[in-house]
Design a protein around this motif. Structure first.
Motif, PDB file in Angstrom:
ATOM      1  N   LYS A   1       0.805  -1.156  -0.171  1.00  0.00           N
ATOM      2  CA  LYS A   1      -0.097   0.206  -0.031  1.00  0.00           C
ATOM      3  C   LYS A   1       0.775   1.011  -0.021  1.00  0.00           C
ATOM      4  O   LYS A   1       0.385   2.415  -0.513  1.00  0.00           O
ATOM      5  CB  LYS A   1      -0.786  -0.085   1.336  1.00  0.00           C
ATOM      6  CG  LYS A   1      -1.973  -0.979   1.203  1.00  0.00           C
ATOM      7  CD  LYS A   1      -3.185  -1.106   2.312  1.00  0.00           C
ATOM      8  CE  LYS A   1      -4.025  -1.995   2.177  1.00  0.00           C
ATOM      9  NZ  LYS A   1      -4.834  -2.050   3.399  1.00  0.00           N
ATOM     10  N   ARG A   2       1.928   1.168   0.867  1.00  0.00           N
ATOM     11  CA  ARG A   2       2.965   2.421   0.725  1.00  0.00           C
ATOM     12  C   ARG A   2       3.439   2.592  -0.808  1.00  0.00           C
ATOM     13  O   ARG A   2       3.411   3.675  -1.179  1.00  0.00           O
ATOM     14  CB  ARG A   2       4.033   2.228   1.853  1.00  0.00           C
ATOM     15  CG  ARG A   2       4.890   3.230   1.974  1.00  0.00           C
ATOM     16  CD  ARG A   2       5.991   3.119   2.998  1.00  0.00           C
ATOM     17  NE  ARG A   2       5.453   2.967   4.218  1.00  0.00           N
ATOM     18  CZ  ARG A   2       5.688   1.935   5.185  1.00  0.00           C
ATOM     19  NH1 ARG A   2       6.397   1.126   4.808  1.00  0.00           N
ATOM     20  NH2 ARG A   2       5.170   1.968   6.265  1.00  0.00           N
TER      21      ARG A   2
ATOM     22  N   ASN B   1       2.055   1.808  -3.680  1.00  0.00           N
ATOM     23  CA  ASN B   1       1.032   2.274  -4.359  1.00  0.00           C
ATOM     24  C   ASN B   1       0.876   3.654  -4.195  1.00  0.00           C
ATOM     25  O   ASN B   1       0.530   4.495  -5.227  1.00  0.00           O
ATOM     26  CB  ASN B   1      -0.084   1.478  -4.215  1.00  0.00           C
ATOM     27  CG  ASN B   1      -0.168   0.172  -4.807  1.00  0.00           C
ATOM     28  OD1 ASN B   1       0.649  -0.351  -5.751  1.00  0.00           O
ATOM     29  ND2 ASN B   1      -0.966  -0.974  -4.229  1.00  0.00           N
ATOM     30  N   ALA B   2       0.911   4.329  -2.768  1.00  0.00           N
ATOM     31  CA  ALA B   2       0.732   5.596  -2.487  1.00  0.00           C
ATOM     32  C   ALA B   2       1.741   6.328  -3.009  1.00  0.00           C
ATOM     33  O   ALA B   2       1.467   7.343  -3.634  1.00  0.00           O
ATOM     34  CB  ALA B   2       0.340   5.708  -1.024  1.00  0.00           C
TER      35      ALA B   2
ATOM     36  N   ARG C   1       3.423   5.894  -5.779  1.00  0.00           N
ATOM     37  CA  ARG C   1       3.429   6.085  -7.109  1.00  0.00           C
ATOM     38  C   ARG C   1       2.341   6.997  -7.800  1.00  0.00           C
ATOM     39  O   ARG C   1       2.487   7.571  -8.680  1.00  0.00           O
ATOM     40  CB  ARG C   1       3.250   4.945  -8.000  1.00  0.00           C
ATOM     41  CG  ARG C   1       4.535   3.781  -7.860  1.00  0.00           C
ATOM     42  CD  ARG C   1       3.964   2.614  -8.797  1.00  0.00           C
ATOM     43  NE  ARG C   1       2.865   1.694  -8.370  1.00  0.00           N
ATOM     44  CZ  ARG C   1       3.259   0.622  -7.409  1.00  0.00           C
ATOM     45  NH1 ARG C   1       4.543   0.386  -7.020  1.00  0.00           N
ATOM     46  NH2 ARG C   1       2.333  -0.212  -7.182  1.00  0.00           N
ATOM     47  N   LYS C   2       1.264   7.142  -6.673  1.00  0.00           N
ATOM     48  CA  LYS C   2      -0.013   7.917  -7.014  1.00  0.00           C
ATOM     49  C   LYS C   2       0.628   9.499  -7.081  1.00  0.00           C
ATOM     50  O   LYS C   2       0.361  10.287  -7.739  1.00  0.00           O
ATOM     51  CB  LYS C   2      -1.019   7.790  -6.409  1.00  0.00           C
ATOM     52  CG  LYS C   2      -1.743   6.487  -6.715  1.00  0.00           C
ATOM     53  CD  LYS C   2      -2.777   6.195  -5.539  1.00  0.00           C
ATOM     54  CE  LYS C   2      -3.422   4.855  -5.889  1.00  0.00           C
ATOM     55  NZ  LYS C   2      -4.631   4.805  -4.886  1.00  0.00           N
ATOM     56  N   GLY C   3       1.444   9.716  -5.914  1.00  0.00           N
ATOM     57  CA  GLY C   3       1.945  11.134  -5.650  1.00  0.00           C
ATOM     58  C   GLY C   3       0.792  11.983  -5.675  1.00  0.00           C
ATOM     59  O   GLY C   3      -0.044  11.939  -5.876  1.00  0.00           O
TER      60      GLY C   3
ATOM     61  N   LEU D   1      -0.366  13.164  -3.041  1.00  0.00           N
ATOM     62  CA  LEU D   1      -1.232  12.955  -1.772  1.00  0.00           C
ATOM     63  C   LEU D   1      -0.614  13.545  -0.663  1.00  0.00           C
ATOM     64  O   LEU D   1       0.404  13.599  -0.441  1.00  0.00           O
ATOM     65  CB  LEU D   1      -1.585  11.422  -1.595  1.00  0.00           C
ATOM     66  CG  LEU D   1      -2.160  10.699  -2.613  1.00  0.00           C
ATOM     67  CD1 LEU D   1      -2.373   9.195  -2.146  1.00  0.00           C
ATOM     68  CD2 LEU D   1      -3.512  11.255  -3.053  1.00  0.00           C
TER      69      LEU D   1
ATOM     70  N   ARG E   1      -1.781   9.665   2.891  1.00  0.00           N
ATOM     71  CA  ARG E   1      -1.007   8.128   2.709  1.00  0.00           C
ATOM     72  C   ARG E   1      -1.007   7.498   3.894  1.00  0.00           C
ATOM     73  O   ARG E   1      -1.054   6.353   3.671  1.00  0.00           O
ATOM     74  CB  ARG E   1       0.598   9.041   2.220  1.00  0.00           C
ATOM     75  CG  ARG E   1       0.772   9.487   1.129  1.00  0.00           C
ATOM     76  CD  ARG E   1       2.345   9.534   0.841  1.00  0.00           C
ATOM     77  NE  ARG E   1       3.206  10.139   1.720  1.00  0.00           N
ATOM     78  CZ  ARG E   1       3.083  11.648   1.788  1.00  0.00           C
ATOM     79  NH1 ARG E   1       2.903  12.342   0.770  1.00  0.00           N
ATOM     80  NH2 ARG E   1       3.779  11.978   2.899  1.00  0.00           N
TER      81      ARG E   1
ATOM     82  N   ALA F   1      -4.053   5.445   3.742  1.00  0.00           N
ATOM     83  CA  ALA F   1      -4.140   4.525   2.589  1.00  0.00           C
ATOM     84  C   ALA F   1      -3.220   3.153   3.110  1.00  0.00           C
ATOM     85  O   ALA F   1      -3.594   2.022   2.787  1.00  0.00           O
ATOM     86  CB  ALA F   1      -3.297   5.136   1.620  1.00  0.00           C
TER      87      ALA F   1
END
Length: 220
Positions: A79-80, A82-83, A85-87, A89, A94, A97
């Motif tokens: 999850k970390r 993925n968070a 990569r989304k950037g 946030l 984060r 998430a």
């Protein structure tokens, strides 16, 4: 995903008091080696320290807990990533998430109780570990399992028993800290009642008993 620490749960460590110093040392070594190579499914280095059957029994619930914690850890790492990569946030988003979701029971206590009742190998192991003799414990184990689950329900501890392995670990703790004391108290009370009953002596008759025919003074 290397880690530099791991958790030990206090109720899992209660069994250490039942081990010798040598057995406790082997258990600790097995824990460390298992955690050291937890990401390697082919790792068998720890097994030489659980060759003792008692140590192996003690290590089994700890190993299962390690596996569950490691799965949670991998989920958090995923999850970390993925968070990241989304950037864009915020920090609070984060954290939200990657926060581990609370576990929800997938089986009822009745289901787990049935599984425990049917696990003959575990029951044999518990009989040997009961402290009251395997034969004695085998006679009461079904009743004690029911009392254990009544205790779990009465104390609102259902979330601590989500799987059969949880039930095994919690039952051992409950028996060694509560169940065996209640059993011994009940047994001692039973012995006392028997002793008291046997100690009552009948008083001798003051007059000798005569047959009805001898006491009868009339004529037939």
């Amino acid at each position: 995903m290397k880690r530099n620490s791991f958790l030990l749960y206090t109720d899992s460590m209660d069994i250490i008091s039942e081990l010798s110093d040598a057995q406790a040392g082997k258990l600790l070594r097995a824990m460390v080696l298992y955690q050291k190579h937890l990401d390697d499914p082919t790792n068998m280095e720890y097994e030489e320290f659980v060759s003792d059957s008692i140590v192996k029994i003690a290590f089994s619930p700890v190993k299962n807990q390690f596996d569950r914690d490691y799965e949670k850890y991998k989920d958090v790492c995923s999850k970390r990533a993925n968070a990241g990569r989304k950037g864009g946030l915020s920090k609070s988003l984060r954290v939200s998430a990657i926060k581990a979701e609370p576990l929800s029971p997938v089986k009822t206590l009745i289901d787990i109780e049935k599984e425990l009742m049917s696990d003959e190998l575990w029951k044999e192991q518990m009989c040997r570990q009961s402290g009251i003799g395997a034969v004695n414990f085998m006679k009461i184990i079904q009743e004690q399992i029911k009392k254990f689950f009544e205790y779990i329900s009465a104390t609102g501890s259902e979330k601590t028993v989500l799987t059969k392995d949880d039930a095994k670990r919690r039952f051992f703790w409950w028996w060694t800290n509560t169940g065996v004391d209640a059993y011994n108290k009940c047994r001692d009370n039973g012995k006392q009642r028997t002793t008291d009953k046997n100690s009552v002596k009948s008083k001798p008759d003051i007059q000798s008993r005569k047959s009805d025919e001898e006491r009868y003074t009339g004529s037939f």
